[in-house]
Write an enzyme that holds these catalytic residues in place. Structure first.
Site, PDB file in Angstrom:
ATOM      1  N   GLU A  92      36.114  79.604  37.261  1.00 31.22           N
ATOM      2  CA  GLU A  92      35.710  80.873  36.679  1.00 31.22           C
ATOM      3  C   GLU A  92      35.657  80.783  35.160  1.00 31.22           C
ATOM      4  O   GLU A  92      36.453  80.076  34.526  1.00 31.22           O
ATOM      5  CB  GLU A  92      36.689  81.970  37.103  1.00 31.22           C
ATOM      6  CG  GLU A  92      36.763  82.072  38.612  1.00 31.22           C
ATOM      7  CD  GLU A  92      37.517  83.280  39.129  1.00 31.22           C
ATOM      8  OE1 GLU A  92      37.498  83.480  40.348  1.00 31.22           O
ATOM      9  OE2 GLU A  92      38.122  84.022  38.337  1.00 31.22           O
ATOM     10  N   CYS A 105      36.186  82.510  27.564  1.00 28.76           N
ATOM     11  CA  CYS A 105      37.426  81.945  28.095  1.00 28.76           C
ATOM     12  C   CYS A 105      37.030  80.925  29.157  1.00 28.76           C
ATOM     13  O   CYS A 105      36.452  81.288  30.182  1.00 28.76           O
ATOM     14  CB  CYS A 105      38.257  83.091  28.672  1.00 28.76           C
ATOM     15  SG  CYS A 105      39.784  82.561  29.425  1.00 28.76           S
ATOM     16  N   CYS A 112      45.403  74.621  39.175  1.00 30.48           N
ATOM     17  CA  CYS A 112      46.392  74.241  38.171  1.00 30.48           C
ATOM     18  C   CYS A 112      47.653  73.765  38.867  1.00 30.48           C
ATOM     19  O   CYS A 112      48.030  74.291  39.910  1.00 30.48           O
ATOM     20  CB  CYS A 112      46.717  75.444  37.281  1.00 30.48           C
ATOM     21  SG  CYS A 112      47.714  75.014  35.835  1.00 30.48           S
ATOM     22  N   CYS A 116      53.249  78.098  37.232  1.00 26.51           N
ATOM     23  CA  CYS A 116      53.914  79.225  36.577  1.00 26.51           C
ATOM     24  C   CYS A 116      54.005  80.384  37.575  1.00 26.51           C
ATOM     25  O   CYS A 116      53.030  80.714  38.246  1.00 26.51           O
ATOM     26  CB  CYS A 116      53.151  79.647  35.325  1.00 26.51           C
ATOM     27  SG  CYS A 116      53.059  78.313  34.110  1.00 26.51           S
ATOM     28  N   CYS A 119      51.417  83.533  37.507  1.00 26.56           N
ATOM     29  CA  CYS A 119      49.986  83.271  37.336  1.00 26.56           C
ATOM     30  C   CYS A 119      49.300  83.080  38.684  1.00 26.56           C
ATOM     31  O   CYS A 119      49.769  82.295  39.515  1.00 26.56           O
ATOM     32  CB  CYS A 119      49.787  82.023  36.482  1.00 26.56           C
ATOM     33  SG  CYS A 119      48.041  81.615  36.237  1.00 26.56           S
ATOM     34  N   CYS A 342      43.824  87.832  32.058  1.00 21.81           N
ATOM     35  CA  CYS A 342      44.679  86.637  32.008  1.00 21.81           C
ATOM     36  C   CYS A 342      45.465  86.486  33.304  1.00 21.81           C
ATOM     37  O   CYS A 342      46.107  87.424  33.759  1.00 21.81           O
ATOM     38  CB  CYS A 342      45.718  86.739  30.886  1.00 21.81           C
ATOM     39  SG  CYS A 342      45.039  87.120  29.289  1.00 21.81           S
TER      40      CYS A 342
HETATM   41  N1  SAH Z   1      47.431  76.643  31.212  1.00 20.34           N
HETATM   42  C1  SAH Z   1      47.233  77.183  29.910  1.00 20.34           C
HETATM   43  C2  SAH Z   1      46.034  78.115  29.778  1.00 20.34           C
HETATM   44  C3  SAH Z   1      45.715  79.137  30.859  1.00 20.34           C
HETATM   45  S1  SAH Z   1      46.449  80.686  30.952  1.00 20.34           S
HETATM   46  C4  SAH Z   1      48.473  77.881  29.433  1.00 20.34           C
HETATM   47  O1  SAH Z   1      49.438  77.970  30.186  1.00 20.34           O
HETATM   48  O2  SAH Z   1      48.539  78.288  28.279  1.00 20.34           O
HETATM   49  C5  SAH Z   1      46.148  81.688  29.580  1.00 20.34           C
HETATM   50  C6  SAH Z   1      47.334  82.639  29.344  1.00 20.34           C
HETATM   51  O3  SAH Z   1      47.459  83.671  30.345  1.00 20.34           O
HETATM   52  C7  SAH Z   1      48.652  81.903  29.324  1.00 20.34           C
HETATM   53  O4  SAH Z   1      49.441  82.311  28.252  1.00 20.34           O
HETATM   54  C8  SAH Z   1      49.254  82.353  30.640  1.00 20.34           C
HETATM   55  O5  SAH Z   1      50.631  82.166  30.637  1.00 20.34           O
HETATM   56  C9  SAH Z   1      48.817  83.779  30.725  1.00 20.34           C
HETATM   57  N2  SAH Z   1      48.952  84.361  32.066  1.00 20.34           N
HETATM   58  C10 SAH Z   1      48.982  83.711  33.237  1.00 20.34           C
HETATM   59  N3  SAH Z   1      49.139  84.588  34.260  1.00 20.34           N
HETATM   60  C11 SAH Z   1      49.194  85.815  33.725  1.00 20.34           C
HETATM   61  C12 SAH Z   1      49.303  87.128  34.263  1.00 20.34           C
HETATM   62  N4  SAH Z   1      49.372  87.327  35.577  1.00 20.34           N
HETATM   63  N5  SAH Z   1      49.309  88.155  33.401  1.00 20.34           N
HETATM   64  C13 SAH Z   1      49.186  87.954  32.080  1.00 20.34           C
HETATM   65  N6  SAH Z   1      49.074  86.750  31.510  1.00 20.34           N
HETATM   66  C14 SAH Z   1      49.074  85.677  32.316  1.00 20.34           C
END
Ligand code: SAH
Length: 365
Positions: A92, A105, A112, A116, A119, A342
């Site tokens: 995406e 973006c 991934c 986390c 996410c 995000c």
């Molecule tokens: N893998 C990279 C980039 C992708 S995520 C990283 O971890 O930085 C981009 C941002 O969105 C990251 O800061 C991530 O932690 C955040 N993110 C992930 N899931 C989210 C959610 N459910 N709500 C808000 N932010 C989120």
């Protein structure tokens, strides 16, 4: 073509017995004019055009769906080229228009592996790395779709590696992509407008700092190891102290105006209390104006085990940070009605695709 940065393309041309500057000319056609047909490259001789068409392709990814949010955010689901016997892979890309800039973006991996806990991309697991060409093609595709002429209208002024995947876990493919984004013969973006966001792969933060000049964002989300271990498991390998040292080394190699953005997802009752804010302020204290905090209200997804912090908790948190002298912003939620915010990328597409494609095994990760 999208897979070769200028040095690599020049090398290819020279191998073909052509002058290196011809590669520069071709890049201008592709990235500044949005041209994908060699025949239209009028300053390239006929014979070379034919050789190029025989050697290379300029092929954007296949569009699966486009969704437009009420706030103007667009999300594209793109299908990557499928090797024989391999599953269908989709990623995406999200475009976020604002008054004074347009941010794209982009994804760097299909799925991934960082896992986390907050996410949605993580829930689907890891499928595969994206090639340089696949990473770059997202930007080219978006530029074309949003308005064609790359030269005059800067519809895409900023590119952030905040889509699916951990960019530093796919470093060898991401680095040439960054070079194409920054190159004057490529997309020609300014170095402060290309941001690599990472969950904290320390050795690659050092390599990135040495290889290229770009903005860096760190997905911090907690200022103590116990909590960060739960939210961002890579922390067990590279704990906060090591991460902060890497950030300092990164800044030491840059000019004085450089800064690092620390992303901090606001999870109700988990990391959003006043003591967490004070802990964060203390951690970033030594970095002064070089540290910027970006608070991200949590974006929910099916099966999420967290809730978004209340607006009051977010305000209180940011006020504590500001009182300690930290530059703090709260990221406005964009595109959540189309699951483009995000951390929301891919979840729903997966189930929709499965339904639509019947019993074809689709792994959208
Ligand atoms: N893998 C990279 C980039 C992708 S995520 C990283 O971890 O930085 C981009 C941002 O969105 C990251 O800061 C991530 O932690 C955040 N993110 C992930 N899931 C989210 C959610 N459910 N709500 C808000 N932010 C989120």
């Amino acid at each position: 073509m999208f897979g070769l940065d200028r040095a690599a393309l020049r090398e290819q041309f020279e191998k073909m017995g052509e002058a290196g500057f011809r590669a520069d000319q071709v890049m201008l056609w592709i990235y500044r004019r949005g041209v994908s047909d060699f025949e239209l490259m009028s300053n390239i001789g006929k014979a070379l055009r034919a050789r190029l068409a025989a050697h290379f392709v300029i092929r954007p990814p296949e569009l699966v769906t486009e969704q437009v949010s009420v706030d103007g955010t667009r999300k594209w689901v793109l299908k990557l080229e499928q090797a024989e016997g391999k599953p269908v892979t989709m990623i995406e890309t999200v475009y976020i228009p604002e008054a004074n800039r347009g941010t794209l973006c982009i994804s760097s991996q299909a799925g991934c592996a960082m896992d986390c806990s907050f996410c949605s991309t993580a829930q689907g697991g890891f499928s595969r790395n994206m090639s340089t060409a696949e990473i770059v093609a997202q930007v080219w595709f978006a530029g074309k779709t949003l308005g064609g002429d790359f030269q005059n209208e800067r519809v895409i002024s900023n590119v952030v590696f905040m889509g699916m995947g951990e960019p530093l876990a796919n470093y060898n493919n991401v680095l040439p992509a960054i070079r194409i984004l920054l190159d004057d013969f490529g997309f020609g973006l300014s170095k402060r407008r290309v941001t690599v966001s990472t969950s904290g792969l320390v050795p690659f933060i050092d390599r990135l700092g040495g290889d290229v000049d770009t903005a860096l964002a760190i997905s911090l989300h907690a200022a103590n190891d116990k909590l960060r271990d739960q939210l961002v498991p890579i922390n067990k390998k590279y704990p906060i102290a090591e991460l902060m040292e890497a950030c300092k080394r990164y800044l030491a190699g840059k000019d004085r105006k450089s800064h690092i953005i620390y992303e901090y997802v606001m999870l109700d009752g988990v990391n959003d209390q006043p003591e967490h804010a004070r802990e964060l302020a203390k951690l970033l204290n030594g970095q002064g104006q070089a540290a910027k905090v970006n608070l991200i209200p949590f974006n929910p997804f099916p099966e999420a085990r967290y809730k978004r912090s209340t607006p009051e908790a977010i305000t209180r948190f940011s006020e504590i940070l500001r009182a300690k002298g930290l530059l703090t912003m709260t990221r406005r939620t964009r595109g959540d009605d189309i699951d483009a915010a995000c951390g929301q990328l891919v979840g729903k597409v997966q189930s929709k695709q499965k339904k639509r494609l019947g019993d074809i095994p689709v792994r959208v990760q």
